[in-house]
Scaffold this motif. Structure first.
Motif, PDB file in Angstrom:
ATOM      1  N   CYS A  72       0.760  -0.984  -0.214  1.00 29.16           N
ATOM      2  CA  CYS A  72       0.119   0.113   0.060  1.00 29.16           C
ATOM      3  C   CYS A  72       1.133   1.237  -0.003  1.00 29.16           C
ATOM      4  N   ASP A 129      -3.750  -7.160  -8.945  1.00 24.26           N
ATOM      5  CA  ASP A 129      -4.719  -6.427  -8.816  1.00 24.26           C
ATOM      6  C   ASP A 129      -5.162  -7.416  -7.229  1.00 24.26           C
ATOM      7  N   ALA A 132      -4.407  -6.655  -4.328  1.00 20.75           N
ATOM      8  CA  ALA A 132      -5.287  -5.681  -3.849  1.00 20.75           C
ATOM      9  C   ALA A 132      -6.539  -5.745  -3.192  1.00 20.75           C
ATOM     10  N   GLU A 133      -7.136  -6.763  -3.750  1.00 14.59           N
ATOM     11  CA  GLU A 133      -8.199  -7.230  -3.418  1.00 14.59           C
ATOM     12  C   GLU A 133      -8.297  -8.480  -2.640  1.00 14.59           C
ATOM     13  N   HIS A 136      -7.772  -6.011   1.401  1.00  6.23           N
ATOM     14  CA  HIS A 136      -9.133  -5.055   1.695  1.00  6.23           C
ATOM     15  C   HIS A 136     -10.008  -6.063   2.244  1.00  6.23           C
ATOM     16  N   ARG A 137     -10.024  -7.688   1.626  1.00  2.00           N
ATOM     17  CA  ARG A 137     -10.428  -8.341   2.319  1.00  2.00           C
ATOM     18  C   ARG A 137      -9.620  -8.953   4.088  1.00  2.00           C
ATOM     19  N   ASP A 140      -8.596  -6.142   7.518  1.00  2.00           N
ATOM     20  CA  ASP A 140      -9.607  -4.985   7.878  1.00  2.00           C
ATOM     21  C   ASP A 140      -9.299  -3.773   9.023  1.00  2.00           C
ATOM     22  N   SER A 253      -7.628   2.983   2.674  1.00  2.00           N
ATOM     23  CA  SER A 253      -9.050   3.453   2.102  1.00  2.00           C
ATOM     24  C   SER A 253      -8.242   2.582   0.360  1.00  2.00           C
ATOM     25  N   ARG A 254      -9.700   2.321  -0.321  1.00  2.00           N
ATOM     26  CA  ARG A 254      -9.815   1.493  -1.738  1.00  2.00           C
ATOM     27  C   ARG A 254      -8.733   2.562  -2.510  1.00  2.00           C
ATOM     28  N   GLU A 259      -8.018  10.544  -3.063  1.00  2.00           N
ATOM     29  CA  GLU A 259      -8.427  10.080  -4.403  1.00  2.00           C
ATOM     30  C   GLU A 259      -9.202  11.673  -5.118  1.00  2.00           C
TER      31      GLU A 259
END
Length: 263
Positions: A72, A129, A132-133, A136-137, A140, A253-254, A259
């Motif tokens: 990140c 990718d 990253a997914e 994020h799961r 947390d 944060s995603r 952002e």
């Protein structure tokens, strides 16, 4: 008459014996003979000239929270500056084979196997990718995820990244273990024996770390990156370390910290 050596030479045999005894005490197993020489040779092969755009090879075991934080951080750097970050896979299970933590990591090898399958079949961008997914799961908050959570996050991350869900079956197979072992060796050989995750190769210099307790954001991410790159450029720099006294803050944060603020 023999002239005295103006620069006395270190006793390399003594150094080899001392470092071997230390690793055996720490790890419970002695490194194979010639390990230091192989590390030096790997460093020489890896060394490249420093170019205008930084090149970072990031070696990931998806279950490691510190690897997630480092990934990140590099994402934050990439949002603000051109940097070529290349994603690879390594394994804490293979890294700890024969050691006291072998059984612990053997139960968590599934995500690194799936990441290897993604990398081999779909390339580094797809693995980035998926990671990253997955992160994020799982990340947390800091905790010890259950095997069921790892399995669910693995499959959900494949779907979210647009990858075949069937790749999740790699978690229960040794079909990709040779490739995973090669990736682990590629990561750690130029670092040496004092290694865990994450591993980065920055401008052709390999390090274990940086170990970060949270994701630096914005200018702080850039300052840290410049500092790490400065240290990597020094051939005599090896280590800075202090004890961690709190669990990592793994939340990110995603969209990142800025952002919509960047082109």
């Amino acid at each position: 008459m023999t002239q005295p050596d103006p620069q006395p030479r270190s006793d390399l045999a003594l150094w080899e014996a001392a470092t071997t005894a230390y690793r055996k005490k720490v790890d419970g197993v002695a490194p194979p003979p010639g390990a230091n020489q192989r590390t030096e040779a790997a460093r020489a092969r890896l060394a490249v000239g420093r170019g205008p755009q930084p090149v970072v090879d990031l070696f990931v075991d998806p279950i490691c929270p510190y690897t997630w934080v480092a990934a990140c951080w590099l994402r934050e750097v990439g949002r603000r500056r051109p940097v070529d970050v290349r994603h690879h896979v390594m394994s804490l299970h293979l890294l700890n084979a024969g050691g006291v933590l072998e059984k612990r990591y053997a139960a968590m090898v599934g995500p690194s196997r799936v990441a290897t399958a993604v990398l081999q079949r779909h390339g580094g961008d797809a693995m980035r990718d998926w990671h990253a997914e997955f992160g994020h799961r799982i990340f947390d908050r800091w905790r010890y995820p259950s095997p069921r959570e790892y399995r669910a996050a693995t499959r959900e991350a494949l779907v979210a990244a647009g990858l075949p869900p069937g790749l999740a079956d790699a978690a229960r197979s040794d079909a990709y273990d040779d490739t995973l072992r090669q990736g682990t060796d590629e990561a750690i050989l130029p670092v040496g024996l004092d290694v865990g995750t994450p591993v980065i190769h920055l401008d052709g210099v390999a390090f274990f770390g940086p170990i970060l307790n949270s994701v630096p954001l914005g200018d702080a991410a850039l300052r840290l990156f410049d500092g790490v790159r400065l240290l990597a450029a020094s051939p005599d720099f090896f280590e800075l370390k202090r004890t961690r006294t709190s669990p990592p803050d793994v939340w990110y944060s995603r969209g990142g910290a800025h952002e919509g603020a960047l082109p």
